[in-house]
Enzyme design. Sequence first.
Site, mmCIF file in Angstrom:
data_model
loop_
_atom_site.group_PDB
_atom_site.id
_atom_site.type_symbol
_atom_site.label_atom_id
_atom_site.label_comp_id
_atom_site.label_asym_id
_atom_site.label_seq_id
_atom_site.Cartn_x
_atom_site.Cartn_y
_atom_site.Cartn_z
ATOM 1 N N GLN A 25 -18.188 -6.505 -1.420
ATOM 2 C CA GLN A 25 -17.310 -7.373 -2.202
ATOM 3 C C GLN A 25 -16.978 -8.685 -1.499
ATOM 4 O OE1 GLN A 25 -14.235 -4.206 -2.230
ATOM 5 N NE2 GLN A 25 -12.750 -5.843 -1.982
ATOM 6 N N LEU B 12 3.229 -9.104 -0.675
ATOM 7 C CA LEU B 12 2.639 -8.540 0.536
ATOM 8 C C LEU B 12 1.123 -8.511 0.411
ATOM 9 C CD1 LEU B 12 5.554 -7.825 1.131
ATOM 10 C CD2 LEU B 12 4.818 -5.543 1.804
ATOM 11 N N HIS C 162 0.842 -1.203 0.000
ATOM 12 C CA HIS C 162 0.000 0.000 0.000
ATOM 13 C C HIS C 162 0.885 1.263 0.000
ATOM 14 C CE1 HIS C 162 -2.712 -2.923 2.267
ATOM 15 N NE2 HIS C 162 -3.457 -2.603 1.245
HETATM 16 P P1 AMP Z 1 -6.374 -3.982 -0.453
HETATM 17 O O1 AMP Z 1 -6.231 -3.205 0.816
HETATM 18 O O2 AMP Z 1 -5.921 -5.400 -0.352
HETATM 19 O O3 AMP Z 1 -7.737 -3.837 -1.084
HETATM 20 O O4 AMP Z 1 -5.363 -3.323 -1.487
HETATM 21 C C1 AMP Z 1 -5.445 -1.951 -1.797
HETATM 22 C C2 AMP Z 1 -4.582 -1.657 -2.997
HETATM 23 O O5 AMP Z 1 -3.229 -2.004 -2.708
HETATM 24 C C3 AMP Z 1 -4.984 -2.474 -4.240
HETATM 25 O O6 AMP Z 1 -4.875 -1.651 -5.387
HETATM 26 C C4 AMP Z 1 -3.971 -3.578 -4.235
HETATM 27 O O7 AMP Z 1 -3.728 -4.129 -5.517
HETATM 28 C C5 AMP Z 1 -2.745 -2.864 -3.708
HETATM 29 N N1 AMP Z 1 -1.795 -3.831 -3.148
HETATM 30 C C6 AMP Z 1 -2.048 -4.761 -2.193
HETATM 31 N N2 AMP Z 1 -0.948 -5.512 -1.971
HETATM 32 C C7 AMP Z 1 0.008 -5.060 -2.822
HETATM 33 C C8 AMP Z 1 1.363 -5.438 -3.095
HETATM 34 N N3 AMP Z 1 1.964 -6.443 -2.452
HETATM 35 N N4 AMP Z 1 2.041 -4.745 -4.030
HETATM 36 C C9 AMP Z 1 1.450 -3.726 -4.717
HETATM 37 N N5 AMP Z 1 0.186 -3.328 -4.506
HETATM 38 C C10 AMP Z 1 -0.537 -3.980 -3.572
#
Ligand code: AMP
Length: 272
Positions: free
Chosen positions: A63, A186, A39
């Site tokens: 979702q 991650l 993030h």
């Molecule tokens: P989430 O909180 O899992 O919904 O993720 C929020 C945003 O962070 C989304 O656009 C994810 O694709 C991105 N994200 C989560 N993990 C990673 C990672 N390891 N590397 C790059 N972006 C990430």
Amino acid sequence: MSVQTVESIEGFRKVLDEERRAGRTVGLVPTMGFLHDGHASLMRRAAAECDVVAATIFVNPLQFAVSEDLSSYPRDLAADQRLAEAAGVTWLFAPPVEEMYPGDVHTTVTVAGESEGLEGEIRPTHFAGVATVVAKLCNIAGPCRAYFGEKDWQQLQVVRRMVADLSMPVEVVGCPIVREPDGLALSSRNAYLSAAERRAATVLHRALRAGADAADPVEAMRRVVAAEPLAELDYAEMRDGRLLVAARLGTTRLLDNLAWEGPSDNHKALEG
Ligand code: AMP
């Protein structure tokens, strides 16, 4: 400048309208919180490319299917505020569920095509939930650049298509996957893993690496996952030149993806 947390739609809309009125460009980073360096990489990129960065933290019930981990999804707003501030975020929108969904939802956004197969097959209502909440967040935030991780590759394609089809005043920016030193991507859900599952979780990245230069990448990925007793494969596929894998380790679902490079010259030489 320290991060400021806003809980109301009206308040968030107002501060970003004011930023734009002062001539500043806005970078938007939507998340579900329990922030990690993946993030943070999106936030730092937004800070480098935009005048002001707004991040959102919202665990979106729409979702999650009833059988999924909505109630147990990890949360830590105080830690998130610290990480966001260090990564250059000025505005943190963390609305309560009742603020985003005060009553029944009659209007949802469905993105055909991009939502089908892969995650969409295993989680049939997932991408309509994602598209709907991202549409709401973009409508609230207003014109901006919005940063999404390639970690959720299919989600990135769904969001790009929605923004284009609905002419939203948003420029979608895809950002590379951030990994642990051993290759594990991650994810907030990595917190669910037992020590043994955490060790086994490198299987996703190992499978992708095996597939990346294989002539039959799907077969190569399947073989690597099958050799890991703690992992249960959901899918290993190739779409648009991308290798995508999802597997369960105990009750935790993990995703990963990588570009397919095709057989290396080495292999081609050996195959003659
Ligand atoms: P989430 O909180 O899992 O919904 O993720 C929020 C945003 O962070 C989304 O656009 C994810 O694709 C991105 N994200 C989560 N993990 C990673 C990672 N390891 N590397 C790059 N972006 C990430």
